[in-house]
Design an enzyme around this catalytic site. Structure first.
Site: not given
Length: 290
Positions: A11-12, A201, A234, A243
């Site tokens: 996802r991210d 996160h 993002c 991340n």
């Protein structure tokens, strides 16, 4: 200490990459994560595919993932429509997300924090059998507003608690927040709402995310998000970095004597697969509105 890791590459990790990874390749990466010992995988987000085309196959991914004992697949949703789509696709664990920053909420979700929370609350109440947990973007630092007052963060935490959600993730969306600021804000909300479970996160702008994770573990946090290869970001937070890398976090935790249940060699295989897939996937046609 046992530390749990959720890998968010699917996802991210992919949402900010300028490529479209096929559903088949996403499922292959999920299998590699499972083989490495990852027990919780963030597999998709149910968002507007015109804004995030990388997630256009979210329903197909969620409905096609293998049922494996002890493995949890999570989905992300920003609003009632996303929650409905996720439930219809068969999602059982849904992360509902809003921002601690008004400016980021407008950029990311297209609405004010209060409106986003009201819509989420109405939808959460419709699905009592779904396991919901919360994520709060820009919990510490916003690209538009700067440092976030811990009291602002606490109000969002309490709004989720009022919905009956007791599992709350705090995101350093940019990855620029100093460790001491993350811990201060975490302690502020934890002191005010001690009955909730908190996780972090962490993005990684200045290579401080590992130090932050280590300090958080010492403070009692035992769950973190991370992404294979350090991918991610993002699209609606200018300056957001990737991340914290799952393989780096696992190695760091193991070196510190903590347990994760993850095999580093098989995790390295998953990283190689992820990098190869990203390198050979077709380019995404991104919405100029992003």
């Amino acid at each position: 200490m046992k530390v749990d890791i959720t890998d968010v590459f699917l996802r991210d990790g992919l949402q900010d990459e300028p490529v479209i990874v096929s559903t088949a390749h996403k499922l292959e990466i999920a299998q590699a994560l499972i083989a490495a010992g990852i027990k919780r995988i963030e597999a998709a987000s149910f968002v507007n595919p015109k804004r995030i085309p990388q997630m256009a196959d979210a329903a197909e991914v969620i409905s096609s993932l293998p049922h494996v004992e002890g493995i949890a697949y999570t989905s992300l949703a920003l609003n009632g429509k996303g929650i409905e789509r996720a439930v219809e696709a068969g999602a059982t664990d849904i992360q509902v997300v809003t921002s601690a920053s008004q400016a980021h909420s407008t950029a990311n979700a297209g609405q004010a924090i209060e409106d986003a929370l009201a819509g989420i609350a109405a939808s959460v109440s419709r699905y009592p059998e779904t396991r919901f947990f919360a994520g709060i973007s820009t919990a510490f630092t916003c690209p538009f507003e700067g440092s976030i007052d811990p009291e602002h963060l606490l109000r969002v935490v309490r709004a989720f608690s009022d919905m009956g959600i007791k599992d709350v993730g705090l995101a350093d969306t940019l990855g620029t927040t100093p460790t001491e600021k993350v811990l201060a804000s975490l302690n502020h909300v934890r002191d005010a709402e001690p009955d909730l479970t908190y996780y972090l996160h962490l993005h990684n702008a200045h290579h401080q995310a590992l130090a932050t994770a280590g300090a958080a573990v010492s403070a009692g946090v035992v769950r973190f998000d991370s992404a294979l290869g350090g991918y991610g970001g993002c699209p609606f937070a200018p300056g957001a970095h990737g991340n914290i890398a799952t393989e780096e976090l696992v190695r760091y935790l193991h070196d510190a004597g903590h347990e994760t249940g993850i095999d580093e060699d098989r995790l390295a295989d998953a990283v190689r697969l992820a990098r190869d897939v990203v390198a050979h996937s077709p380019a995404a046609l991104l919405d100029p509105a992003r």
